[in-house]
Motif scaffolding. Structure first.
Motif, PDB file in Angstrom:
ATOM      1  N   GLU A  81     -44.853  41.279  19.033  1.00 61.25           N
ATOM      2  CA  GLU A  81     -45.908  40.592  19.605  1.00 61.25           C
ATOM      3  C   GLU A  81     -47.172  41.461  19.910  1.00 61.25           C
ATOM      4  O   GLU A  81     -46.686  42.751  20.239  1.00 61.25           O
ATOM      5  CB  GLU A  81     -45.307  39.801  20.671  1.00 61.25           C
ATOM      6  CG  GLU A  81     -44.920  40.527  21.841  1.00 61.25           C
ATOM      7  CD  GLU A  81     -44.009  39.765  22.884  1.00 61.25           C
ATOM      8  OE1 GLU A  81     -43.920  38.472  22.631  1.00 61.25           O
ATOM      9  OE2 GLU A  81     -43.603  40.179  23.855  1.00 61.25           O
ATOM     10  N   ALA A  82     -48.342  40.954  19.828  1.00 63.87           N
ATOM     11  CA  ALA A  82     -49.503  41.750  20.323  1.00 63.87           C
ATOM     12  C   ALA A  82     -49.302  42.060  21.760  1.00 63.87           C
ATOM     13  O   ALA A  82     -49.494  41.216  22.602  1.00 63.87           O
ATOM     14  CB  ALA A  82     -50.777  40.873  19.773  1.00 63.87           C
ATOM     15  N   ALA A 104     -52.982  45.270  27.297  1.00 59.29           N
ATOM     16  CA  ALA A 104     -53.128  46.648  28.150  1.00 59.29           C
ATOM     17  C   ALA A 104     -53.272  46.590  29.418  1.00 59.29           C
ATOM     18  O   ALA A 104     -53.986  45.339  29.943  1.00 59.29           O
ATOM     19  CB  ALA A 104     -54.313  47.269  27.187  1.00 59.29           C
ATOM     20  N   LEU A 105     -52.992  47.491  30.238  1.00 63.24           N
ATOM     21  CA  LEU A 105     -53.386  47.719  31.476  1.00 63.24           C
ATOM     22  C   LEU A 105     -52.829  46.429  32.341  1.00 63.24           C
ATOM     23  O   LEU A 105     -53.533  45.973  33.214  1.00 63.24           O
ATOM     24  CB  LEU A 105     -54.931  47.802  31.827  1.00 63.24           C
ATOM     25  CG  LEU A 105     -55.436  48.903  30.847  1.00 63.24           C
ATOM     26  CD1 LEU A 105     -56.836  48.881  31.289  1.00 63.24           C
ATOM     27  CD2 LEU A 105     -55.075  50.372  31.221  1.00 63.24           C
ATOM     28  N   GLY A 106     -51.495  46.266  32.073  1.00 61.70           N
ATOM     29  CA  GLY A 106     -50.833  45.273  32.886  1.00 61.70           C
ATOM     30  C   GLY A 106     -51.033  43.535  32.325  1.00 61.70           C
ATOM     31  O   GLY A 106     -50.692  42.752  33.023  1.00 61.70           O
ATOM     32  N   ALA A 107     -51.698  43.425  31.089  1.00 62.45           N
ATOM     33  CA  ALA A 107     -51.673  42.065  30.793  1.00 62.45           C
ATOM     34  C   ALA A 107     -50.494  41.433  29.988  1.00 62.45           C
ATOM     35  O   ALA A 107     -49.694  42.400  29.597  1.00 62.45           O
ATOM     36  CB  ALA A 107     -53.144  41.930  29.779  1.00 62.45           C
ATOM     37  N   GLY A 108     -50.715  40.600  29.510  1.00 63.61           N
ATOM     38  CA  GLY A 108     -49.561  39.557  28.887  1.00 63.61           C
ATOM     39  C   GLY A 108     -49.695  39.829  27.421  1.00 63.61           C
ATOM     40  O   GLY A 108     -50.936  39.954  26.755  1.00 63.61           O
ATOM     41  N   PRO A 109     -48.811  39.626  26.532  1.00 63.85           N
ATOM     42  CA  PRO A 109     -48.959  39.689  25.049  1.00 63.85           C
ATOM     43  C   PRO A 109     -49.481  38.371  24.344  1.00 63.85           C
ATOM     44  O   PRO A 109     -49.478  37.307  25.361  1.00 63.85           O
ATOM     45  CB  PRO A 109     -47.476  39.898  24.476  1.00 63.85           C
ATOM     46  CG  PRO A 109     -46.606  39.282  25.619  1.00 63.85           C
ATOM     47  CD  PRO A 109     -47.298  39.455  26.955  1.00 63.85           C
ATOM     48  N   GLY A 110     -49.921  38.525  23.295  1.00 63.71           N
ATOM     49  CA  GLY A 110     -50.175  37.321  22.411  1.00 63.71           C
ATOM     50  C   GLY A 110     -48.893  36.558  22.049  1.00 63.71           C
ATOM     51  O   GLY A 110     -47.751  37.097  21.976  1.00 63.71           O
ATOM     52  N   ARG A 111     -48.920  35.260  21.664  1.00 67.06           N
ATOM     53  CA  ARG A 111     -47.780  34.589  21.193  1.00 67.06           C
ATOM     54  C   ARG A 111     -47.748  34.844  19.864  1.00 67.06           C
ATOM     55  O   ARG A 111     -48.347  35.316  19.219  1.00 67.06           O
ATOM     56  CB  ARG A 111     -48.223  33.161  21.230  1.00 67.06           C
ATOM     57  CG  ARG A 111     -46.941  32.143  21.377  1.00 67.06           C
ATOM     58  CD  ARG A 111     -47.083  30.679  21.180  1.00 67.06           C
ATOM     59  NE  ARG A 111     -47.330  30.706  19.537  1.00 67.06           N
ATOM     60  CZ  ARG A 111     -47.595  29.594  18.874  1.00 67.06           C
ATOM     61  NH1 ARG A 111     -47.450  28.507  19.559  1.00 67.06           N
ATOM     62  NH2 ARG A 111     -47.718  29.596  17.505  1.00 67.06           N
TER      63      ARG A 111
END
Length: 570
Positions: A479-480, A483-490
């Motif tokens: 999955e994508a 960065a910098l603490g964000a969530g991944p793409g579905r």
């Protein structure tokens, strides 16, 4: 401190470079507007370039980054096969094979035309078009489960298709009749020949105006300037070694373990070293990435990350060193299949972008894009003429978020840059109906800036016997990343839907599935990764996402609960 090389006349060099760009733009427009296949005339799956007599890239048209490796390899192969003394005015060369002619994959057919001035070889005009079928076991010539390049279509080493101005009709007929739509293949190849002739005439006109020696000096200056500019960018980076890995679902056969794509980027004072040691072994299926296509991934990533305005010419290549493990998925041995190499190429580019998160300041870091080039292929009998149609579509997804913007929705990322086929053109050309073409809710990664949304494209067969093949990835792993603490793409999905509404999940790489009238195939592509912690997203942006139906209330509650409480209070 890097000391740049001298450039003779910077102003004249810039004017000259823009004149070359205008020639390639005209070549590209000619190729697109004159072609007969929807894949080139509508989707613009093609590229053009000019090279000097030594085979150095001078300028590339702005189209498909992955084609850069194929065109480089074609010109190098022409020179290696015939030498400058064996190339004559009026010759045109054709090739496509990754092992015999340093190509990318078999549907990408390269045409190379030498340009002469007063009997002297001075340039090459070159173009590549992705032909929607080039023979082989499956329509479209690409399927993840093919085990050998011999199954993928017609292999062309470097061959003259025109000799001193005379088209070899026998060779053209041989090529065209080894494909599923001979008329379309022959017409598109003739357009490719004519495109190069137009570019060659424009180059000859430029030489007549400037003079040959001044033109060749300007070529050296353009290449030198690009090399200087890139080395100065490298000199400003933090030295050290930075690593990242991406993952492919499988090696094309669907029954194996996930395949790692690993890169180590070392920043030295005047060059960059890309080491792919640790990347997975050569694939059993068609996921292998030929060397020239791998090189194009590196060139693209460096240009995009360090200096997007940098000219794409030989000077871009020289400060880069690339280390590839032999017999790996990024350096396969003959006769490994390579048709689905674009999936691996996207993962390679994404891994380089990931490694550069350690190199670049946070203001220039971004979440991962969907890092896939999923494609669908439908084939069946032509309406009103002989042969079979082959409809090919590569579908966009979400791009990664950046420090100052959400990711873009439903676009191609990295190595591919083709347009979608408009619904009206699709339904006019083929016995197919588009049931839905839309963004996928809840698919972009959560973050201060959210990732871009994936695309849903659902296409129904109107007749019995349409054959469907697909190649995709990121269905089970990969999955994508944010960065910098964000969530991944579905992750992505592929489904077969019956006329009665029954839904059956398909693997990511089904081949030669025969459809009945009323059945439809639905592909949902991956979303992009976000950037920054989801808790830092503004309540206003969350409200906007809900109003625009980017996310559902349930998804927003799971990722932006604090912002939702703030909205309720206000």
């Amino acid at each position: 401190m890097y000391q740049p090389e001298a450039v003779r006349d910077p102003i004249e060099m810039e004017v000259f470079n823009n004149r070359l760009l205008s020639i390639t733009e005209d070549m590209n427009n000619t190729l697109v507007r004159s072609s007969f296949s929807t894949n080139i005339k509508e989707r613009k799956d093609c590229s053009v370039a000019l090279f000097d007599a030594r085979g150095r890239l001078v300028v590339q048209g702005t189209q498909i980054p992955l084609h850069l490796g194929s065109l480089n390899g074609a010109v190098t192969s022409v020179l290696a096969r015939y030498g400058a003394d064996g190339i004559h005015e009026g010759d045109v060369f054709i090739c496509n094979d990754p092992y015999l002619a340093a190509g990318s994959h078999l549907p990408d057919v390269n045409l190379v035309t030498p340009v002469f001035h007063d009997g002297r070889l001075v340039f090459f005009a070159a173009n590549v078009g992705h032909h929607s079928d080039f023979g082989g076991v499956v329509a479209g010539s690409i399927a993840g489960n093919l085990r050998s390049i011999f199954a993928e279509g017609l292999r062309l080493p470097v061959i003259r298709i025109m000799r001193t101005g005379v088209l070899d009709e026998d060779l053209l007929n041989l090529i065209a009749n080894n494909t599923r739509d001979p008329e379309e293949r022959a017409l598109d190849l003739k357009v490719q020949i004519a495109t190069n002739a137009r570019g060659a005439a424009a180059v000859q006109g430029l030489i007549a105006q400037m003079g040959l020696e001044k033109t060749l000096a300007a070529v050296d200056d353009v290449i030198t300037y690009t090399r200087n500019r890139l080395r100065m960018r490298i000199a400003g980076l933090k030295q050290g070694t930075y690593q990242f890995e991406n993952w492919l679902d499988d090696d094309g056969l669907g029954d194996g373990a996930p395949v790692p794509v690993r890169v180590s980027v070392t920043v030295l004072p005047d060059r960059l070293v890309f080491d792919f040691t640790g990347t997975g072994p050569q694939a059993r299926g068609a996921m292998n990435l030929p060397v020239n296509a791998l090189n194009a991934c590196v060139y693209y990533a460096v240009k995009a990350l360090l200096d997007p305005a940098l000219a794409a010419n030989e000077g871009l290549f020289e400060p880069l060193e690339i280390i590839l493990p032999a017999g790996s998925i990024v350096n396969p041995n003959h006769p490994a299949a390579v048709g689905a190499r674009s999936l691996t190429a996207q993962k390679v580019a994404g891994a380089i972008f990931g490694a550069f998160r350690g190199v670049l300041p946070e203001s220039r870091v971004m979440g991962a894009g969907n890092d896939v080039c999923p494609a669908i292929v439908f084939s069946g009998g032509n309406r009103g003429r002989a042969g079979e149609f082959v409809y090919l579509e590569s579908i966009g997804g979400g791009s990664g978020a950046t420090a100052d913007a959400d990711g873009m929705d439903g676009i191609h990322v990295h190595m591919t840059n083709s347009s979608n086929l408009p619904v009206e053109a699709l339904e006019n050309e083929y016995p197919l109906r588009v049931d839905e073409y839309a963004y996928v809710q809840d698919s972009g990664g959560a973050g201060r800036q959210r990732g871009g949304m994936g695309l849903a494209r659902q296409i129904r067969s109107l007749v019995d016997g349409i054959v469907f093949t697909a190649r995709a990835d990121s269905h089970t792993v990969g999955e994508a990343s944010g960065a910098l603490g964000a969530g991944p793409g579905r992750r992505a999905r592929l489904e077969l839907r019956e006329a009665d509404g029954t839904v059956r999940a398909l693997p990511s790489k089904p081949a030669a599935l025969t459809l009945l009238a009323g059945q439809s195939v639905r592909m949902e592509t991956s979303g992009g990764g976000g950037l920054g912690a989801a808790s830092e997203r503004s309540a206003t942006d969350v409200a906007g996402d809900l109003a625009d139906q980017v996310v559902t209330p349930e998804w927003a509650q799971a990722h932006y609960a604090t912002q939702l409480r703030d909205l309720q209070r206000s």
